[in-house]
Design a protein around this motif. Structure first.
Motif, PDB file in Angstrom:
ATOM      1  N   ASP A 158      41.402  19.837  77.194  1.00 62.96           N
ATOM      2  CA  ASP A 158      39.955  20.044  77.210  1.00 62.96           C
ATOM      3  C   ASP A 158      39.475  19.756  75.796  1.00 62.96           C
ATOM      4  OD1 ASP A 158      37.359  20.859  77.618  1.00 62.96           O
ATOM      5  OD2 ASP A 158      37.816  23.004  77.655  1.00 62.96           O
ATOM      6  N   ALA A 159      38.729  18.665  75.628  1.00 64.49           N
ATOM      7  CA  ALA A 159      38.374  18.222  74.282  1.00 64.49           C
ATOM      8  C   ALA A 159      37.026  17.508  74.298  1.00 64.49           C
ATOM      9  CB  ALA A 159      39.447  17.293  73.734  1.00 64.49           C
ATOM     10  N   PRO A 160      36.327  17.499  73.157  1.00 68.84           N
ATOM     11  CA  PRO A 160      35.062  16.771  73.062  1.00 68.84           C
ATOM     12  C   PRO A 160      35.240  15.277  73.335  1.00 68.84           C
ATOM     13  CG  PRO A 160      35.310  18.277  71.215  1.00 68.84           C
ATOM     14  CD  PRO A 160      36.632  18.242  71.922  1.00 68.84           C
ATOM     15  N   GLN A 161      34.177  14.653  73.785  1.00 68.46           N
ATOM     16  CA  GLN A 161      34.202  13.250  74.170  1.00 68.46           C
ATOM     17  C   GLN A 161      34.740  12.322  73.079  1.00 68.46           C
ATOM     18  OE1 GLN A 161      33.793  11.924  77.070  1.00 68.46           O
ATOM     19  NE2 GLN A 161      33.784   9.753  76.489  1.00 68.46           N
ATOM     20  N   PRO A 162      34.348  12.481  71.809  1.00 68.43           N
ATOM     21  CA  PRO A 162      34.888  11.553  70.796  1.00 68.43           C
ATOM     22  C   PRO A 162      36.413  11.595  70.689  1.00 68.43           C
ATOM     23  CG  PRO A 162      32.962  12.693  69.937  1.00 68.43           C
ATOM     24  CD  PRO A 162      33.304  13.356  71.235  1.00 68.43           C
ATOM     25  N   LEU A 163      37.002  12.758  70.897  1.00 69.56           N
ATOM     26  CA  LEU A 163      38.462  12.830  70.876  1.00 69.56           C
ATOM     27  C   LEU A 163      39.046  12.054  72.041  1.00 69.56           C
ATOM     28  CD1 LEU A 163      39.221  16.549  69.876  1.00 69.56           C
ATOM     29  CD2 LEU A 163      39.209  14.509  68.421  1.00 69.56           C
ATOM     30  N   TRP A 164      38.421  12.160  73.201  1.00 69.52           N
ATOM     31  CA  TRP A 164      38.924  11.436  74.368  1.00 69.52           C
ATOM     32  C   TRP A 164      38.810   9.926  74.190  1.00 69.52           C
ATOM     33  CZ3 TRP A 164      42.183  12.173  77.986  1.00 69.52           C
ATOM     34  CH2 TRP A 164      42.510  13.492  78.356  1.00 69.52           C
ATOM     35  N   GLU A 165      37.716   9.489  73.593  1.00 70.68           N
ATOM     36  CA  GLU A 165      37.546   8.054  73.371  1.00 70.68           C
ATOM     37  C   GLU A 165      38.621   7.532  72.423  1.00 70.68           C
ATOM     38  OE1 GLU A 165      33.553   7.793  71.989  1.00 70.68           O
ATOM     39  OE2 GLU A 165      32.660   8.140  73.980  1.00 70.68           O
ATOM     40  N   ALA A 166      38.907   8.287  71.372  1.00 68.35           N
ATOM     41  CA  ALA A 166      39.945   7.874  70.421  1.00 68.35           C
ATOM     42  C   ALA A 166      41.323   7.898  71.072  1.00 68.35           C
ATOM     43  CB  ALA A 166      39.909   8.777  69.195  1.00 68.35           C
ATOM     44  N   LEU A 167      41.574   8.910  71.908  1.00 66.44           N
ATOM     45  CA  LEU A 167      42.865   8.984  72.589  1.00 66.44           C
ATOM     46  C   LEU A 167      43.040   7.821  73.552  1.00 66.44           C
ATOM     47  CD1 LEU A 167      45.491  10.426  73.276  1.00 66.44           C
ATOM     48  CD2 LEU A 167      44.206  11.866  74.880  1.00 66.44           C
ATOM     49  N   ALA A 168      41.996   7.488  74.296  1.00 68.86           N
ATOM     50  CA  ALA A 168      42.082   6.378  75.239  1.00 68.86           C
ATOM     51  C   ALA A 168      42.395   5.068  74.537  1.00 68.86           C
ATOM     52  CB  ALA A 168      40.770   6.255  76.025  1.00 68.86           C
ATOM     53  N   GLU A 169      41.889   4.919  73.324  1.00 68.81           N
ATOM     54  CA  GLU A 169      42.135   3.700  72.546  1.00 68.81           C
ATOM     55  C   GLU A 169      43.427   3.778  71.735  1.00 68.81           C
ATOM     56  OE1 GLU A 169      40.515   0.769  72.468  1.00 68.81           O
ATOM     57  OE2 GLU A 169      39.381   1.573  74.169  1.00 68.81           O
ATOM     58  N   ARG A 170      44.066   4.949  71.762  1.00 69.02           N
ATOM     59  CA  ARG A 170      45.226   5.214  70.913  1.00 69.02           C
ATOM     60  C   ARG A 170      44.906   4.919  69.445  1.00 69.02           C
ATOM     61  NH1 ARG A 170      50.277   3.201  74.786  1.00 69.02           N
ATOM     62  NH2 ARG A 170      49.302   3.871  76.731  1.00 69.02           N
ATOM     63  N   ALA A 171      43.701   5.302  69.085  1.00 65.31           N
ATOM     64  CA  ALA A 171      43.244   5.169  67.698  1.00 65.31           C
ATOM     65  C   ALA A 171      43.672   6.438  66.974  1.00 65.31           C
ATOM     66  CB  ALA A 171      41.729   4.987  67.655  1.00 65.31           C
ATOM     67  N   TRP A 172      44.954   6.467  66.582  1.00 66.43           N
ATOM     68  CA  TRP A 172      45.553   7.721  66.140  1.00 66.43           C
ATOM     69  C   TRP A 172      44.950   8.249  64.853  1.00 66.43           C
ATOM     70  CZ3 TRP A 172      47.657   9.268  70.299  1.00 66.43           C
ATOM     71  CH2 TRP A 172      48.365   8.393  71.142  1.00 66.43           C
ATOM     72  N   ARG A 173      44.654   7.393  63.884  1.00 65.33           N
ATOM     73  CA  ARG A 173      44.061   7.874  62.637  1.00 65.33           C
ATOM     74  C   ARG A 173      42.681   8.472  62.896  1.00 65.33           C
ATOM     75  NH1 ARG A 173      47.108   8.311  57.945  1.00 65.33           N
ATOM     76  NH2 ARG A 173      45.203   7.988  56.740  1.00 65.33           N
ATOM     77  N   ARG A 174      41.923   7.824  63.755  1.00 65.01           N
ATOM     78  CA  ARG A 174      40.610   8.383  64.085  1.00 65.01           C
ATOM     79  C   ARG A 174      40.772   9.710  64.832  1.00 65.01           C
ATOM     80  NH1 ARG A 174      35.403   7.977  64.416  1.00 65.01           N
ATOM     81  NH2 ARG A 174      34.256   8.393  66.341  1.00 65.01           N
ATOM     82  N   LEU A 175      41.683   9.727  65.792  1.00 66.32           N
ATOM     83  CA  LEU A 175      41.882  10.917  66.619  1.00 66.32           C
ATOM     84  C   LEU A 175      42.306  12.128  65.789  1.00 66.32           C
ATOM     85  CD1 LEU A 175      42.174  12.196  69.486  1.00 66.32           C
ATOM     86  CD2 LEU A 175      44.550  11.386  69.450  1.00 66.32           C
ATOM     87  N   PHE A 176      43.257  11.928  64.899  1.00 70.03           N
ATOM     88  CA  PHE A 176      43.873  13.072  64.233  1.00 70.03           C
ATOM     89  C   PHE A 176      43.414  13.292  62.791  1.00 70.03           C
ATOM     90  CE2 PHE A 176      47.456  12.208  67.347  1.00 70.03           C
ATOM     91  CZ  PHE A 176      47.220  13.345  68.110  1.00 70.03           C
ATOM     92  N   VAL A 177      42.802  12.257  62.181  1.00 65.69           N
ATOM     93  CA  VAL A 177      42.386  12.384  60.785  1.00 65.69           C
ATOM     94  C   VAL A 177      40.865  12.423  60.683  1.00 65.69           C
ATOM     95  CG1 VAL A 177      42.513  11.388  58.471  1.00 65.69           C
ATOM     96  CG2 VAL A 177      44.504  11.274  59.991  1.00 65.69           C
ATOM     97  N   GLU A 178      40.219  11.336  61.105  1.00 63.77           N
ATOM     98  CA  GLU A 178      38.765  11.280  60.957  1.00 63.77           C
ATOM     99  C   GLU A 178      38.057  12.340  61.803  1.00 63.77           C
ATOM    100  OE1 GLU A 178      37.490   7.262  61.769  1.00 63.77           O
ATOM    101  OE2 GLU A 178      39.168   6.424  60.629  1.00 63.77           O
ATOM    102  N   LEU A 179      38.561  12.589  62.994  1.00 59.66           N
ATOM    103  CA  LEU A 179      37.927  13.553  63.904  1.00 59.66           C
ATOM    104  C   LEU A 179      38.628  14.911  63.885  1.00 59.66           C
ATOM    105  CD1 LEU A 179      37.308  11.210  66.991  1.00 59.66           C
ATOM    106  CD2 LEU A 179      35.668  11.892  65.234  1.00 59.66           C
ATOM    107  N   ARG A 180      39.422  15.139  62.870  1.00 64.43           N
ATOM    108  CA  ARG A 180      40.241  16.356  62.829  1.00 64.43           C
ATOM    109  C   ARG A 180      39.424  17.645  63.029  1.00 64.43           C
ATOM    110  NH1 ARG A 180      45.472  16.302  61.365  1.00 64.43           N
ATOM    111  NH2 ARG A 180      46.514  18.265  60.788  1.00 64.43           N
TER     112      ARG A 180
END
Length: 256
Positions: A139-161
Motif C-alpha cells: 500500500d503506497a502512494p502513486q509516485p512510488l508505484w509509478e517508479a516501481l512499475a518502471e523499475r526506476a530504483w534510484r527514484r523509488l528508493f532515493v528521490e522519493l524516499r
C-alpha cells in the motif's frame, strides 16, 4: 522444528505476524508439533475468524500419498503441516488471511480438477504458486508505484524516499518469510498493489480474496521488489550506493 527460536519478531517483515506467530513458536519450542501449535492459535482466535473458511491444521501424515495437497485442503478443510519453518509460516498466513488463502486454494483445486497434475502448471496455477510462495502486498502512494512499475530504483528508493513513511509492505509468501530468517540483498517479492489498509487484517483479507480470479492471476499483476531496498528494512540502504548493484536492482527490460 529447528529455527523457531531464531525468528526476530521485531524485524519489519516478521512484525505483522508476531500475533499469533510468537505464541505458536513458543509452543513449538516446547516440543509441540507445528500442526498442534497452529491449531491452538486457530482455536484461540476462532471467534475473530470468518465462519465460512473453516480450516484445521493436521499432521502431514494425514495427507494420503495419492491425493494432491491442494485438493486435500479444499475437500477436507484440513491443512497438512510438516515440522518445519516453511509450513509454520504457511500456517501463520492462514491464521491472519484465511479468506485469501481459502480463495487461492479453491482456485488451485479447480485447476487441478480441470487439468490434472503435470510438470506444467499453466498460467493460473503458476501465478498462484508465485504469489503464495513469494508474494507481498504494498500500500503506497502513486509516485512510488509509478517508479516501481518502471523499475526506476534510484527514484523509488532515493528521490522519493520520504514517501515511504506513507507506505506499508506486508509479506504474504511463506517461502519468502522463511528466507528472511537469513536476510540477503537479492531477496525479491512479487508485489501486488493493495487497495485496503494492511494494518487491518480482516479488511485486507476480504479485499484480497475478492481480487483473486483466474483472469487477474493469469495476467500476473505483480511487480518485483527487492525487499531489503525498502527504507527501514536494512541499515545498509541508508548509504545510497546500496542501490548501485545492478545484479539486484535490475533495469526494466525494453521491448525491441
Amino acid at each position: 522444528m529447528e529455527g523457531a527460536g531464531l525468528i526476530a519478531w521485531s524485524a519489519p517483515w516478521f512484525a505483522p505476524w508476531r500475533v499469533p506467530g510468537e505464541a505458536a513458536a513458543l509452543r513449538v519450542a516446547a516440543q509441540a508439533p507445528v500442526h498442534e501449535a497452529l491449531q491452538a492459535q486457530w482455536t484461540a482466535a476462532v471467534t475473530q475468524l470468518p465462519a465460512d473458511v473453516p480450516v484445521r491444521f493436521v499432521s502431514q501424515a494425514a495427507l494420503p500419498p495419492e491425493v494432491p495437497y491442494e485438493r486435500f485442503i479444499f475437500e477436507t478443510r484440513s491443512c497438512p503441516s510438516r515440522d518445519n519453518l516453511h509450513d509454520f509460516f504457511n500456517g501463520l498466513v492462514w491464521l491472519r488471511l484465511p479468506r485469501a488463502k481459502a480463495r487461492l486454494n479453491a482456485l488451485q483445486a479447480a485447476q487441478i480438477a480441470a487439468q490434472g497434475i503435470s510438470h506444467v502448471r499453466g498460467p493460473v496455477r503458476d501465478a498462484i504458486t508465485v504469489f503464495d510462495e513469494n508474494g507481498a502486498l504494498l500500500d503506497a502512494p502513486q509516485p512510488l508505484w509509478e517508479a516501481l512499475a518502471e523499475r526506476a530504483w534510484r527514484r523509488l528508493f532515493v528521490e522519493l524516499r520520504p514517501l515511504w513513511t506513507e507506505a506499508r509492505l506486508l509479506i504474504f509468501g511463506h517461502a519468502l518469510l522463511e528466507k528472511l530468517l537469513t536476510p540477503r540483498k537479492d531477496l525479491t517479492a512479487h508485489v501486488w498493489r493493495a487497495a485496503a489498509p494492511l494494518a487491518d487484517f480482516a479488511r485486507a483479507d476480504a479485499w484480497l480474496a475478492d481480487q483473486f480470479n483466474e483472469a487477474t492471476l493469469a495476467a500476473k499483476p505483480f511487480a518485483p521488489l527487492p525487499v531489503l531496498g525498502v527504507p527501514g528494512w536494512c541499515a545498509a540502504n541508508e548509504n545510497f550506493s546500496y542501490y548501485d548493484d545492478s545484479l539486484v536492482f535490475r533495469p526494466r527490460a525494453r521491448r525491441s
